[in-house]
Design an enzyme around this catalytic site. Structure first.
Site, short mmCIF file in Angstrom:
data_model
loop_
_atom_site.label_atom_id
_atom_site.label_comp_id
_atom_site.label_asym_id
_atom_site.label_seq_id
_atom_site.Cartn_x
_atom_site.Cartn_y
_atom_site.Cartn_z
N ASP A 142 -9.39 -1.30 -9.09
CA ASP A 142 -9.98 -2.02 -7.95
C ASP A 142 -11.20 -1.23 -7.44
OD1 ASP A 142 -10.53 -3.16 -5.48
OD2 ASP A 142 -8.49 -3.13 -4.75
N ASP B 48 -0.27 -0.81 -4.57
CA ASP B 48 -1.68 -0.44 -4.49
C ASP B 48 -1.78 0.96 -3.88
OD1 ASP B 48 -4.39 -0.28 -4.27
OD2 ASP B 48 -4.64 -2.16 -3.14
N LYS C 214 -13.40 -7.33 -5.97
CA LYS C 214 -13.74 -7.59 -4.57
C LYS C 214 -15.22 -7.92 -4.50
CE LYS C 214 -10.17 -5.38 -1.85
NZ LYS C 214 -9.45 -4.41 -2.70
N LYS D 224 0.85 -1.20 0.00
CA LYS D 224 0.00 0.00 0.00
C LYS D 224 0.89 1.25 0.00
CE LYS D 224 -3.22 -3.01 0.37
NZ LYS D 224 -3.92 -3.45 -0.85
N GLU E 280 -2.01 -0.39 -8.67
CA GLU E 280 -3.45 -0.58 -8.55
C GLU E 280 -4.11 0.73 -8.10
OE1 GLU E 280 -5.64 -4.36 -7.59
OE2 GLU E 280 -5.67 -3.41 -5.62
#
Ligand code: MG
Length: 368
Positions: free
Chosen positions: A241, A193, A265, A165, A218
């Site tokens: 995402d 991400d 997701k 992240k 991402e």
């Protein structure tokens, strides 16, 4: 077969470690989980779960799931849960949007359909690969030292894939990326991400400063418009995402070439029924996939694993095991668990794992 009763449970799932997104902008410590039990007139019972990643991550709200189910329940009871399209249409008619509130009901219906057919959900969906899926570690950290510590912790558990992240500060992000790439082992899968944490100029600055590294990002910016605006100005592959919510999002991304990877997701997109269409759009356009629960227990992880198993091995990069990040286990160790950094598809009919009902406390609602 008819749905006779929907029982709703609310469980708090504490995270083992505080978790940071967007360079420290968002902090998470406990997840609000909704577990749903659907009973039928045949004695078959199905289970579903909806666990958003807090309420600041995307527009999905734990209490909103329970309110949504209260609204939809009378439209769903009496339907045949094996006819997942009938249930989907009833929910969409009763409550447009609010996809995250629908995923636990969809999941429980697939669980019942699989049990009735005597097949794991993935096989009922058309055929499930038995190739174990690598689990992507979720490396929520703020600086180089913490990033190294979290990756090391997951490596010790056998993980070979890491979703690191980043976001929020260009200089710090470039330094963290270069540090991770320097310690990256052969064969390791690393996804950077951003969780929407960059403006357009920040995205382009980091992407151009790291273009020698052959890495993938991402959700670099907030919206699909932002991602479209920078698409022709960098060479890095992009996964979308958080901005992939509806089938219309999926077709726009595919048609306009906004991403090379989908991060699906299941709670966010409304469950297996809707996610399967995104999978097909992706495969028809040369787009690979990561598949994850949004959060939650082993039940949510298992739902994601079933969808991942319906994707050709070469096109499915990794899944996720949120269960390894929380301190309570509502299924007593049953179901797919981390084995050398991978999850194995369960062979039992339906979902393949149910919770210990005693571990869930009293139901918060029962609809008949
Ligand atoms: Mg992501």
């Amino acid at each position: 077969m008819k749905i006779t009763q929907i029982t709703v449970f609310h469980v708090d799932l504490p995270l083992e470690h505080p978790y940071w997104l967007s360079g420290g902008r968002l902090k998470f410590e406990v997840l609000d989980a909704t577990l749903v039990k659907i009973d039928t007139d045949t004695g078959i019972t199905g289970w579903g779960e909806g666990t958003p990643w807090g309420h600041t991550y995307v527009p999905a709200h734990g209490p909103g799931i329970r309110a949504g189910i209260e609204t939809m329940a009378k439209f769903v009871t009496g339907l045949d849960p094996r006819k997942v399209l009938d249930v989907e249409r009833a929910m969409d008619l009763a409550l447009p949007g609010h996809l995250y509130a629908k995923s636990p009901i969809d999941m429980a219906c697939w669980d019942i359909a699989g049990q009735a057919a005597g097949m794991p959900i993935a096989d009922l969906m058309g055929g499930g690969s038995r190739t174990p899926r690598p689990i992507a570690a979720s490396v929520g950290a703020k600086d180089i030292a913490e990033t190294r510590a979290v990756i090391d912790r997951y490596r010790q558990r056998g993980y070979v894939a890491h979703s690191v992240k980043i976001g929020g500060d260009v200089t710090r992000d470039i330094a963290r990326i270069r540090d991770v790439e320097a310690m990256r082992k052969p064969g390791e899968i690393v996804l950077y991400d951003v969780n929407r944490g960059w403006t357009r100029q920040q995205a382009l600055r980091v992407m151009s400063a790291t273009q020698d590294l052959q890495i993938m990002f991402e959700q670099p910016c907030e919206t699909l418009d932002d991602i479209a605006a920078i698409a022709g100005k960098h060479a890095a592959p992009v996964s979308v995402d958080e901005a992939l919510v509806t089938l219309q999002d999926a077709t726009r991304i595919a048609r306009d070439g906004l991403a090379e990877v989908f991060g699906i997701k299941l709670n966010r997109v409304g469950g297996l029924t809707k996610a399967a269409r995104m999978r097909d759009v992706a495969l028809a356009h040369g787009i690979d996939m990561f598949v994850m629960a949004t959060g939650g227990s082993v039940l949510a992880d298992t739902e994601a694993l079933h969808l991942a198993a319906t994707i050709p091995d070469a096109n499915c990069h990794a899944v996720w095991a949120c269960q390894d990040m929380i301190t309570t286990d509502i299924a007593g160790g049953r179901g797919p668990r981390n084995t050398d950094g991978h999850l194995h598809l369960p062979e039992a009919p339906g979902l393949g794992v149910h919770p210990d009902e005693d571990a869930l406390g009293d139901p918060v609602a029962v609809y008949r």
